[in-house]
Design a protein around this motif. Structure first.
Motif, PDB file in Angstrom:
ATOM      1  N   THR A  11      -2.949   9.292  16.535  1.00 58.82           N
ATOM      2  CA  THR A  11      -2.170   9.221  17.764  1.00 58.82           C
ATOM      3  C   THR A  11      -0.691   9.431  17.459  1.00 58.82           C
ATOM      4  N   PRO A  12       0.106   9.807  18.457  1.00 55.53           N
ATOM      5  CA  PRO A  12       1.564   9.712  18.279  1.00 55.53           C
ATOM      6  C   PRO A  12       1.938   8.255  17.991  1.00 55.53           C
ATOM      7  N   ALA A  13       3.139   8.049  17.519  1.00 53.74           N
ATOM      8  CA  ALA A  13       3.559   6.694  17.165  1.00 53.74           C
ATOM      9  C   ALA A  13       3.496   5.767  18.377  1.00 53.74           C
ATOM     10  N   ILE A  14       2.894   4.615  18.172  1.00 54.33           N
ATOM     11  CA  ILE A  14       2.776   3.573  19.193  1.00 54.33           C
ATOM     12  C   ILE A  14       3.432   2.321  18.640  1.00 54.33           C
ATOM     13  N   LYS A  15       4.515   1.910  19.268  1.00 52.31           N
ATOM     14  CA  LYS A  15       5.290   0.766  18.785  1.00 52.31           C
ATOM     15  C   LYS A  15       5.647   0.941  17.313  1.00 52.31           C
ATOM     16  N   GLY A  16       6.023   2.193  16.971  1.00 49.27           N
ATOM     17  CA  GLY A  16       6.496   2.479  15.624  1.00 49.27           C
ATOM     18  C   GLY A  16       5.422   2.774  14.606  1.00 49.27           C
ATOM     19  N   GLN A  17       4.140   2.882  15.037  1.00 49.84           N
ATOM     20  CA  GLN A  17       3.069   3.161  14.082  1.00 49.84           C
ATOM     21  C   GLN A  17       2.042   4.116  14.676  1.00 49.84           C
ATOM     22  N   HIS A  18       1.509   5.008  13.825  1.00 55.48           N
ATOM     23  CA  HIS A  18       0.373   5.835  14.214  1.00 55.48           C
ATOM     24  C   HIS A  18      -0.918   5.030  14.069  1.00 55.48           C
ATOM     25  N   VAL A  19      -1.863   5.302  14.941  1.00 50.92           N
ATOM     26  CA  VAL A  19      -3.213   4.752  14.807  1.00 50.92           C
ATOM     27  C   VAL A  19      -4.117   5.917  14.427  1.00 50.92           C
ATOM     28  N   PHE A  20      -4.937   5.739  13.388  1.00 54.29           N
ATOM     29  CA  PHE A  20      -5.841   6.818  12.983  1.00 54.29           C
ATOM     30  C   PHE A  20      -7.143   6.240  12.452  1.00 54.29           C
ATOM     31  N   GLY A  21      -8.147   7.074  12.371  1.00 54.87           N
ATOM     32  CA  GLY A  21      -9.452   6.621  11.867  1.00 54.87           C
ATOM     33  C   GLY A  21     -10.563   7.510  12.376  1.00 54.87           C
ATOM     34  N   ALA A  22     -11.758   6.982  12.378  1.00 57.43           N
ATOM     35  CA  ALA A  22     -12.136   5.610  12.075  1.00 57.43           C
ATOM     36  C   ALA A  22     -13.434   5.657  11.271  1.00 57.43           C
ATOM     37  N   THR A  23     -13.700   4.554  10.572  1.00 60.99           N
ATOM     38  CA  THR A  23     -14.946   4.472   9.808  1.00 60.99           C
ATOM     39  C   THR A  23     -16.114   4.224  10.746  1.00 60.99           C
ATOM     40  N   PHE A  24     -17.313   4.424  10.211  1.00 61.39           N
ATOM     41  CA  PHE A  24     -18.533   4.243  11.007  1.00 61.39           C
ATOM     42  C   PHE A  24     -19.622   3.736  10.084  1.00 61.39           C
ATOM     43  N   GLU A  25     -20.067   2.494  10.291  1.00 58.78           N
ATOM     44  CA  GLU A  25     -21.133   1.903   9.478  1.00 58.78           C
ATOM     45  C   GLU A  25     -22.214   1.337  10.389  1.00 58.78           C
ATOM     46  N   ALA A  74     -22.290  -8.485  10.941  1.00 57.80           N
ATOM     47  CA  ALA A  74     -21.351  -8.219  12.035  1.00 57.80           C
ATOM     48  C   ALA A  74     -20.168  -9.168  12.003  1.00 57.80           C
ATOM     49  N   GLU A  75     -20.337 -10.307  11.328  1.00 59.44           N
ATOM     50  CA  GLU A  75     -19.238 -11.271  11.249  1.00 59.44           C
ATOM     51  C   GLU A  75     -18.204 -10.869  10.204  1.00 59.44           C
ATOM     52  N   GLU A  76     -18.550  -9.925   9.329  1.00 62.81           N
ATOM     53  CA  GLU A  76     -17.612  -9.481   8.284  1.00 62.81           C
ATOM     54  C   GLU A  76     -16.735  -8.378   8.870  1.00 62.81           C
ATOM     55  N   ARG A  77     -15.502  -8.721   9.177  1.00 55.12           N
ATOM     56  CA  ARG A  77     -14.615  -7.777   9.858  1.00 55.12           C
ATOM     57  C   ARG A  77     -13.264  -7.668   9.152  1.00 55.12           C
ATOM     58  N   SER A  78     -13.297  -7.776   7.847  1.00 58.15           N
ATOM     59  CA  SER A  78     -12.055  -7.675   7.090  1.00 58.15           C
ATOM     60  C   SER A  78     -11.579  -6.227   7.052  1.00 58.15           C
ATOM     61  N   VAL A  79     -10.304  -6.052   6.880  1.00 58.67           N
ATOM     62  CA  VAL A  79      -9.708  -4.722   6.715  1.00 58.67           C
ATOM     63  C   VAL A  79      -9.662  -4.427   5.222  1.00 58.67           C
ATOM     64  N   THR A  80     -10.316  -3.343   4.779  1.00 52.95           N
ATOM     65  CA  THR A  80     -10.464  -3.075   3.351  1.00 52.95           C
ATOM     66  C   THR A  80      -9.792  -1.766   2.942  1.00 52.95           C
ATOM     67  N   THR A  81      -9.449  -1.709   1.672  1.00 47.56           N
ATOM     68  CA  THR A  81      -8.849  -0.500   1.099  1.00 47.56           C
ATOM     69  C   THR A  81      -9.826   0.661   1.145  1.00 47.56           C
ATOM     70  N   GLU A  82     -11.095   0.372   0.906  1.00 49.63           N
ATOM     71  CA  GLU A  82     -12.098   1.441   0.909  1.00 49.63           C
ATOM     72  C   GLU A  82     -12.170   2.125   2.277  1.00 49.63           C
ATOM     73  N   ARG A  83     -12.095   1.336   3.312  1.00 49.40           N
ATOM     74  CA  ARG A  83     -12.139   1.932   4.655  1.00 49.40           C
ATOM     75  C   ARG A  83     -10.847   2.688   4.959  1.00 49.40           C
ATOM     76  N   HIS A  84      -9.723   2.188   4.491  1.00 42.40           N
ATOM     77  CA  HIS A  84      -8.479   2.953   4.630  1.00 42.40           C
ATOM     78  C   HIS A  84      -8.606   4.307   3.937  1.00 42.40           C
ATOM     79  N   ASP A  85      -9.176   4.322   2.747  1.00 37.19           N
ATOM     80  CA  ASP A  85      -9.337   5.576   2.004  1.00 37.19           C
ATOM     81  C   ASP A  85     -10.202   6.564   2.783  1.00 37.19           C
ATOM     82  N   HIS A  86     -11.242   6.054   3.410  1.00 39.97           N
ATOM     83  CA  HIS A  86     -12.097   6.928   4.229  1.00 39.97           C
ATOM     84  C   HIS A  86     -11.294   7.520   5.384  1.00 39.97           C
TER      85      HIS A  86
END
Length: 669
Positions: free
Chosen positions: A507-521, A529-541
């Motif tokens: 996306t264009p910058a929203i409040k000073g940041q781009h939003v991009f993605g997304a992973t699919f598992e 489903a309770e595990e909702r941490s933000v991980t480096t591996e998903r960022h890399d994807h």
């Protein structure tokens, strides 16, 4: 659906619209309003048509300039009660564009504000069903753009009165024939009234052949005769009257007898919020319940929601569904922002959907000529033009959607739930049906509370958690976990002006940041489903997806500065939601056990069995912000007992909650 054919007009004395196709006027300038009121509204009983009725449905063949609708609206405003609702269903094979509609209605100043309200709300032209709500006067207008036989066949509902107002029978024979008369009868109930300006002998005989009792009456002004009629079938199937008939009995949906007073919506994501808002606007006391500590706490609470249509092949149910949902949602969000004064968009910046290769380009180009989206809502552009629009260099052509954008999920949730009774930190553990004064109701047990909540109807809008209830545990909703990432603008992305979409999106910058993605598992266990941490591996994807969209962009991003959000969505195997009444699985399995043996003749099968006053709207996946507004509108019509549905039968069947069960039964599973 066929391509939408626009009306071709010329103007007599620069005032009166004339159809060049049918060589006939739309109205008489000297007495058009009076003639409409006399021939049509008074012809079916005037205000007596809706006296002592909670819901009334008027059908029309030939919307034209909307004059009959406006005359009816004017009388409705004067004489209807606050708890009554009018649905006006009108067929038009060659609709006017908004500019022509505006000009055609200019002479009628006495219509006041309702004229402007119609012009402003009038839909962009595309084939299919278009629903417009005039909530201030409890009116729903459903416009059916297309061939009368096609759209009436797909319409689900029963009409209380018909206005037959196509062009003259000798000039427009497609509107006046036995096939159309039979369709009118099929959509009528015993006692349905009818009025028309014509008294042609073949029209009278044709309608009588379809079991309408026809009388000739004195015509208006210089016209000698007109007709009125009543549908009087020899045989009355009372069972048929209690259902919205579908193509197959297991998809027939029972009609609600009356509007419920209290409804619970379980799940405060975009779907539940749209439902709560629409129910409240329909005059229902709504309680919105969620186990989280805030509304839109799940996938509906991502930093931004990308809202865009999809250019798809005409004639497919999915294509018509997505186009109808997009056009409805666009108007819905515009109206919501106007009503609440809240800015529900981060950017309504448009979206560039990149085309990966020549084969895909040819496929997309083949959709253009017959696509169901209006022409000004999309265009295919080359890489140079795509780069110019986006503000950054792109290597591929794309489909440009100028009305797309990034929705502000937090503000949107606030706009939808304003003045709604919201119960948070409230986990519903079970549903129990009971009867009170002969009416089916529901008791909700809530963990951590000694209080049981009671409602007339319940809607399950809690995504994959819908399977936690005994009544809905067989619904085929699957779990998909996804992580979106956010990053600061850099020297490449700082100039980005639009959403860019491909394997992933940014996306264009929203409040000073781009939003991009997304992973699919795909998840197969509720515990995961309770595990909702933000991980480096998903960022890399997500960074790898970004490279496919805009080469070299990821090299400008400092991975240590990335942030994000992980959530789990409920979706289905065919990417269409489950919307409608919740079926009784055991009864379905008993009633339709023989289907796998090839016994598919419709008369052999009973209609589907459902949990009374229990509904669901789940499995929306990543398309919730696009599709929830129209699906909420449809479900509200079912819940409140409206006898006219805003979506065609093929879409209604395609989103039916029992469709996966029926596939299994046919396979003997």
């Amino acid at each position: 659906m066929t391509e939408c054919n626009k009306a071709e007009l010329e103007w007599r004395d620069d005032l009166v619209p004339v159809s060049t196709k049918y060589d006939d006027v739309y109205y008489s300038l000297s007495n058009g309003l009076e003639e409409s009121a006399f021939v049509f509204l008074e012809g079916v009983g005037g205000k007596g048509l809706w006296e002592n009725k909670q819901n009334v449905v008027i059908g029309e063949t030939g919307f034209g300039t909307g004059l009959n609708f406006l005359v009816t609206w004017r009388e409705w405003k004067k004489t209807s009660g606050p708890d009554q609702h009018l649905t006006f269903v009108s067929v038009e094979g060659f609709p006017l564009g908004r500019d022509h509609l505006h000009k055609a209605l200019e002479p009628w100043d006495e219509l006041g504000g309702i004229r402007e309200a119609l012009v402003n709300a009038y839909p962009d032209l595309s084939p299919g069903f278009h629903t417009v709500e005039f909530e201030q006067d409890n009116i729903t207008l459903i416009l059916l753009f297309g061939d009368v036989r096609d759209v009436l066949t797909k319409f689900s509902g029963k009409i209380d009165a018909w206005f037959l107002d196509g062009f003259a029978p000798n000039k427009n024979p497609d509107m006046w024939n036995a096939e159309v008369y039979e369709l009118l009868a099929a959509k009528s109930k015993p006692g349905t009234k009818l009025a028309s300006f014509t008294a042609a002998g073949h029209v009278r005989r044709g309608l009588e052949g379809a079991e309408f009792r026809i009388e000739k009456r004195k015509g208006y002004a210089f016209k000698r005769e007109r007709i009125v009629g009543v549908f009087s079938p020899d045989k009355i199937d009372e069972n048929t009257e209690r259902f919205h008939p579908g193509s197959l009995p297991w998809f027939d949906i029972p009609k609600t007898n009356s509007k419920p007073k209290k409804v619970a919506v379980i799940g405060a994501g975009i779907v539940g919020n749209c439902l709560a808002y629409s129910l409240s606007r329909a005059g229902v006391d709504v309680t919105l319940i969620d186990k989280a500590s805030s509304v839109a706490a799940g996938a509906s609470g991502n930093p931004a929601a990308v809202f865009e249509p999809k250019l798809m092949r005409n004639g497919t149910v999915l294509g018509q569904y997505l186009a109808s949902c997009y056009l409805f949602a666009l108007r819905f969000y515009e109206k919501l922002a106007e009503q609440t004064g809240l800015d529900i968009w981060h950017h309504q910046c448009g979206s560039m959907d990149l085309i990966r290769d020549d084969k895909e380009l040819q496929r997309r180009q083949s959709f253009v000529s017959s696509n169901v989206l209006p022409g000004d809502h999309f265009s295919i552009v080359d890489a140079n033009r795509a780069s110019e629009i986006a503000g950054i260099e792109l290597a591929s052509p794309g489909v440009w959607y100028p009305h797309a954008g990034c929705l502000n999920t937090a503000t949107l949730a606030r706009a939808l739930t304003y003045k709604i009774d919201v119960r948070l930190n409230c986990k519903v553990t079970s549903l129990e049906q009971f009867t009170e004064q002969g009416k089916c109701k529901w008791k909700l047990s809530v963990s951590g509370s000694g209080e049981d909540l009671q409602f007339d109807s319940v809607v399950l809008a809690n995504a994959f958690n819908v399977r936690n209830f005994a009544q809905s545990e067989s619904l085929s909703v699957i779990m998909n976990r996804g992580q979106v990432s956010t990053c600061l603008p850099n020297k490449i992305s700082a100039n980005l002006k639009t959403i860019v979409n491909g394997s992933g999106y940014i996306t264009p910058a929203i409040k000073g940041q781009h939003v991009f993605g997304a992973t699919f598992e795909r998840l197969y266990c509720y515990d995961k489903a309770e595990e909702r941490s933000v991980t480096t591996e998903r960022h890399d994807h997500n960074l790898s997806l970004l490279d496919e969209i805009v080469p070299n962009l990821s090299t400008q991003i400092d991975a240590t500065d990335l942030d994000g959000r992980t959530s789990v969505r409920g979706t289905t195997f065919d990417r269409l939601p489950l919307v409608g009444p919740v079926y009784r699985e055991e009864q379905y399995r008993t009633d339709y056990a023989g289907l796998n043996n090839g016994m598919k003749s419709k008369p052999l099968w009973p209609r589907g069995a459902y949990h009374e006053n229990l509904f669901c709207a789940v499995g929306f996946g990543s398309r919730g912000f696009l599709t929830a507004p129209l699906m909420a509108n449809y479900l509200v019509k079912l819940i409140t007992g409206c006898d006219a549905l805003p979506i065609p039968n093929d879409i209604r069947d395609a989103i039916h909650p029992a469709r996966f069960l029926m596939r299994d039964l046919k396979k003997g599973l």
